[in-house]
Design an enzyme around this catalytic site. Structure first.
Site, mmCIF file in Angstrom:
data_model
loop_
_atom_site.group_PDB
_atom_site.id
_atom_site.type_symbol
_atom_site.label_atom_id
_atom_site.label_comp_id
_atom_site.label_asym_id
_atom_site.label_seq_id
_atom_site.Cartn_x
_atom_site.Cartn_y
_atom_site.Cartn_z
ATOM 1 N N PRO A 1 0.810 -1.219 0.000
ATOM 2 C CA PRO A 1 0.000 0.000 0.000
ATOM 3 C C PRO A 1 0.846 1.274 0.000
ATOM 4 O O PRO A 1 0.330 2.357 -0.266
ATOM 5 C CB PRO A 1 -0.844 -0.100 1.279
ATOM 6 N N GLU B 1 2.710 -7.246 8.792
ATOM 7 C CA GLU B 1 2.849 -5.787 8.832
ATOM 8 C C GLU B 1 3.752 -5.282 7.717
ATOM 9 O O GLU B 1 3.858 -4.091 7.480
ATOM 10 C CB GLU B 1 3.382 -5.334 10.194
ATOM 11 N N ARG C 1 -4.295 -9.017 -20.170
ATOM 12 C CA ARG C 1 -5.299 -8.701 -21.188
ATOM 13 C C ARG C 1 -4.788 -7.731 -22.241
ATOM 14 O O ARG C 1 -5.385 -7.583 -23.305
ATOM 15 C CB ARG C 1 -6.599 -8.195 -20.554
ATOM 16 N N ASP D 1 -11.679 0.369 -23.811
ATOM 17 C CA ASP D 1 -11.918 0.285 -22.371
ATOM 18 C C ASP D 1 -11.923 1.650 -21.705
ATOM 19 O O ASP D 1 -11.388 2.614 -22.235
ATOM 20 C CB ASP D 1 -10.792 -0.514 -21.694
HETATM 21 CL CL1 6GU Z 1 -0.258 -3.741 -3.284
HETATM 22 N N1 6GU Z 1 -0.909 -4.611 -0.867
HETATM 23 C C1 6GU Z 1 -1.654 -4.599 0.238
HETATM 24 N N2 6GU Z 1 -1.357 -5.432 1.238
HETATM 25 N N3 6GU Z 1 -2.690 -3.806 0.400
HETATM 26 C C2 6GU Z 1 -2.962 -2.982 -0.606
HETATM 27 C C3 6GU Z 1 -2.233 -2.945 -1.790
HETATM 28 C C4 6GU Z 1 -1.181 -3.777 -1.888
HETATM 29 N N4 6GU Z 1 -2.765 -2.021 -2.601
HETATM 30 C C5 6GU Z 1 -3.783 -1.518 -1.936
HETATM 31 N N5 6GU Z 1 -3.909 -2.094 -0.737
#
Ligand code: 6GU
Length: 246
Positions: free
Chosen positions: A95, A122, A160, A175
């Site tokens: 994230p 974590e 895709r 798209d």
């Molecule tokens: Cl790439 N990994 C995780 N654990 N949570 C996320 C993410 C990635 N992208 C958004 N949330």
């Protein structure tokens, strides 16, 4: 040569073809059977030298959760990279990464080989991340339990786009996020309709029945622009640090 994905994970079952996982259906499965893509999931746990097969440990400094250890991650990456001559573009799903967007997906689809590292717990010890120096990618501003579902999302989006992955009548050029705007902006897709002509008293827009392909194309573009203005005005603002499109 097919594009090769290597996924490093503690949940390799999520990438299985038998029984089918999320990528063993529909377009990605057809692309794999056609030889456009191959993927190999490797269990990071197979590389731990810990006597209890542990891949994680408690965080220095305290706090909740567990941190994936350097040793099994490093050894797994080295072993997997040696399985093929082609250099791998290393991608860590996290994230904290740069947002996955269609331009980035298009760039990744040109690579011969992608190594996807799916972290859990974590996170991963920062020292092995710095030593691997991967591209760090996020699929949105929300938290998943692990990087595996993000890896599956990235893989589907890339696969895709591979030449030949979409059948006749399927086209990536139509798209959402295709650069069809008058200034080359990436717009949302237009609405679609199929039979019956009237459903629950609701009619299909008349223009789509006209047979006038020029006017239909213009209507669809206008619908795309309208939706994009209403739902995603940020897409029309132009890329940050660049002048807005004319
Ligand atoms: Cl790439 N990994 C995780 N654990 N949570 C996320 C993410 C990635 N992208 C958004 N949330």
């Amino acid at each position: 040569m097919p594009i090769r994905f290597d996924i490093l994970t503690t949940f390799p079952e999520m990438f299985a073809t038998e029984p089918p996982g999320a990528l063993a259906l529909s377009i990605p499965d057809r692309a794999r059977r056609a030889g456009l893509v191959e993927w190999h999931a490797t269990n990071i746990r197979d590389f731990t030298t810990d006597k209890h097969q542990k891949t994680d440990d408690r965080p220095f400094g305290g706090g909740p959760g567990m941190v994936m250890s350097c040793q099994p991650v490093w050894d797994a990456v080295c072993a997997v990279e040696a399985m093929d001559d082609r250099p791998a573009t290393r991608v860590l799903l996290t994230p904290q990464g740069v947002p996955l967007t269609q331009p980035l997906v298009e760039e990744l689809a040109t690579m011969p080989r992608l190594l996807l590292l799916a972290g859990h717990y974590e996170g991963i010890d920062e020292r092995v991340i710095r030593k691997l120096d991967p591209m760090e990618v996020s699929i949105g501003d929300f938290v998943l339990s692990g990087g595996e579902l993000a890896a599956i999302v990235l893989m589907d989006a890339v696969i895709r786009l591979l030449p030949g992955a979409l059948g006749d009548g399927e086209s990536a050029g139509q798209d959402s996020f295709s650069p069809i705007g008058p200034g080359g902006q990436r717009l949302l897709d237009c609405p679609h309709y199929t039979r019956p002509r009237v459903w629950e008293g609701e009619e299909v827009p008349e223009i789509l029945l006209s047979g006038d392909h020029g006017r239909i194309a213009a209507w669809r573009l206008e619908q795309s622009l309208q939706r994009t203005r209403e739902r995603r005005p940020d897409l029309l603002a132009g890329p940050p640090d660049q002048p807005p499109p004319a």
